[in-house]
Motif scaffolding. Sequence first.
Motif, PDB file in Angstrom:
ATOM      1  N   ASN A  70       1.317  -0.935  -0.233  1.00  0.00           N
ATOM      2  CA  ASN A  70       0.114   0.477   0.372  1.00  0.00           C
ATOM      3  C   ASN A  70       1.160   1.401  -0.057  1.00  0.00           C
ATOM      4  O   ASN A  70       0.439   2.682  -0.514  1.00  0.00           O
ATOM      5  N   HIS A  71       1.901   0.658   0.768  1.00  0.00           N
ATOM      6  CA  HIS A  71       2.732   2.782   0.594  1.00  0.00           C
ATOM      7  C   HIS A  71       3.203   2.270  -0.315  1.00  0.00           C
ATOM      8  O   HIS A  71       4.012   3.901  -0.491  1.00  0.00           O
ATOM      9  N   VAL A  72       3.557   1.356  -0.897  1.00  0.00           N
ATOM     10  CA  VAL A  72       4.467   1.525  -2.669  1.00  0.00           C
ATOM     11  C   VAL A  72       3.293   2.514  -3.459  1.00  0.00           C
ATOM     12  O   VAL A  72       3.392   3.440  -4.661  1.00  0.00           O
ATOM     13  N   LYS A  73       2.079   1.663  -3.301  1.00  0.00           N
ATOM     14  CA  LYS A  73       1.626   2.201  -4.210  1.00  0.00           C
ATOM     15  C   LYS A  73       1.075   3.654  -4.428  1.00  0.00           C
ATOM     16  O   LYS A  73       0.202   4.297  -5.160  1.00  0.00           O
ATOM     17  N   ASP A  74       0.770   4.213  -2.449  1.00  0.00           N
ATOM     18  CA  ASP A  74       0.617   5.664  -2.465  1.00  0.00           C
ATOM     19  C   ASP A  74       1.913   6.367  -3.042  1.00  0.00           C
ATOM     20  O   ASP A  74       1.528   7.361  -3.522  1.00  0.00           O
ATOM     21  N   LEU A  75       3.474   6.203  -3.248  1.00  0.00           N
ATOM     22  CA  LEU A  75       4.016   6.243  -3.476  1.00  0.00           C
ATOM     23  C   LEU A  75       4.294   6.871  -5.392  1.00  0.00           C
ATOM     24  O   LEU A  75       4.719   7.858  -5.443  1.00  0.00           O
ATOM     25  N   ALA A  76       3.260   5.235  -5.714  1.00  0.00           N
ATOM     26  CA  ALA A  76       3.261   5.525  -6.741  1.00  0.00           C
ATOM     27  C   ALA A  76       2.487   6.733  -7.069  1.00  0.00           C
ATOM     28  O   ALA A  76       2.599   7.100  -8.847  1.00  0.00           O
ATOM     29  N   ASP A  77       1.101   6.954  -6.834  1.00  0.00           N
ATOM     30  CA  ASP A  77       0.132   7.984  -6.805  1.00  0.00           C
ATOM     31  C   ASP A  77       0.880   8.997  -6.841  1.00  0.00           C
ATOM     32  O   ASP A  77       0.788   9.699  -7.695  1.00  0.00           O
TER      33      ASP A  77
END
Length: 475
Positions: free
Chosen positions: A342-349
Amino acid sequence: MRRAGYQQLFDGTGVPTFILDADGVIIEWNNALADLTGVSREDALGHEHASEHFYPDGRRADTLADKVLQEPERAHLEFGVEQRDPSCNRYGDTSTMVDRHGDEKHIDFSATPLYDGDELIGVIEVVVDQTEIVTERDRTADLVTEITATADEISGGDLTARAHHDDAFAVLDDDLLAVIDAVNDMANSLETLTGRVTAQTSEMQASVDETSAAADEIAGNVAEQHDLLEDAVGEMQSFAAGMEEVAAQADEVDTAASAAQTAVSEGLEAGDDAREATADVVAIGDDLLEHVEALGSKMDEIEQVVDVIADVADETNLLALNANIEAARAGESGDGFAVVANHVKDLADETQSHTDDITASLEALHAQSETTTATVERSHERIEQADARLEDVHGSLAVIDDSVDEAASGISEVARVIDDQSASVEELTATIETVRDRSEESEAAADRIVGATDQQEQTIDGLVARVEELQTDTE
């Protein structure tokens, strides 16, 4: 034989002749008379009325022969005929008749009584056709009348009058007809001579009129000249004073021209400086244009990098989604991995958001770069135009510099000439004063010329009046 010889002799005379016996009967009628009347000898012989053969209308009248038969001694008294030879009682008369061709003839009759001893046995009448003589006489009279009338018209002043060649004059001798040509030649010569006199008189009158007008004009001009010379003397004196002032002003103009020459030289130097500065600006503009174009290239490269980052963010987001799916499958053992995913997804967004912002900024910067490039290009063009204008100004200043140099030299020369002219004006003033004195003498001479031309004009007017009395074709 005797009878035949008599008849041949009678016909051979060639003169129209007939003979009446004592009773008035025609006993002889020759061929010449037959040709004149158209009546043959055979028809005439034995006829009691000879007059019928002379008049086509057949009227009967006493011929001269009939009258002589009646009064052989007194016919001239009884009948009023002409007694041409009293010694033989020959009588004569004239009349007209119409011949067989219908032509009128002028006839001269001559009748002589014939005697046998003291006995009257007949009368012989000779008929002479005098038509040609009478016609020539009448035409001669007409010719004399024509010439006389022409001469009277010429003597009366009508020089256009000419004697005319009438067709009726053809019967006259060439020597008589030559009189017409002689009279006309004389009239032509007289008209030509008069025309020349008229032309010369007109020219003389015009010349005298012109001379008179010129004399009057000369007199007026001399008087006016005298007045003008009086004024000229005063004007020249004033002019001399003015020349001195002009000389002083010329010196001032010379000084001003030198100052203008200096100013133009300084303008040329300033123009050179401006040209150098313009060249620097053109070079700077060229550099700026190159930098702006390089900046555009760099922004294109950044856009490519941002595109790569955006692709990576998309891939990262996809991987985070897959990780969450796998963590869910793993259960509790995958919770920690899910948190990381989820943290990676947030960073990607967040990366995708920043990438979008960077892209928008790059687009705005790229648009601004294009505007800047267009502005720099326009500035570069204007600077080149200004450089061309400065080149033209520099050329004009060079021309002005040459003109000012030439004007300064001319002004210096003018100042020198004015100084020389001041001395000449003084000499000219003295000369005009001398001319003024001479003009007084000219005025007196002009008055004498006017008097002489007036007298000459009166003489010519009299001559013109005489010439105008003659009438010519030129009128």
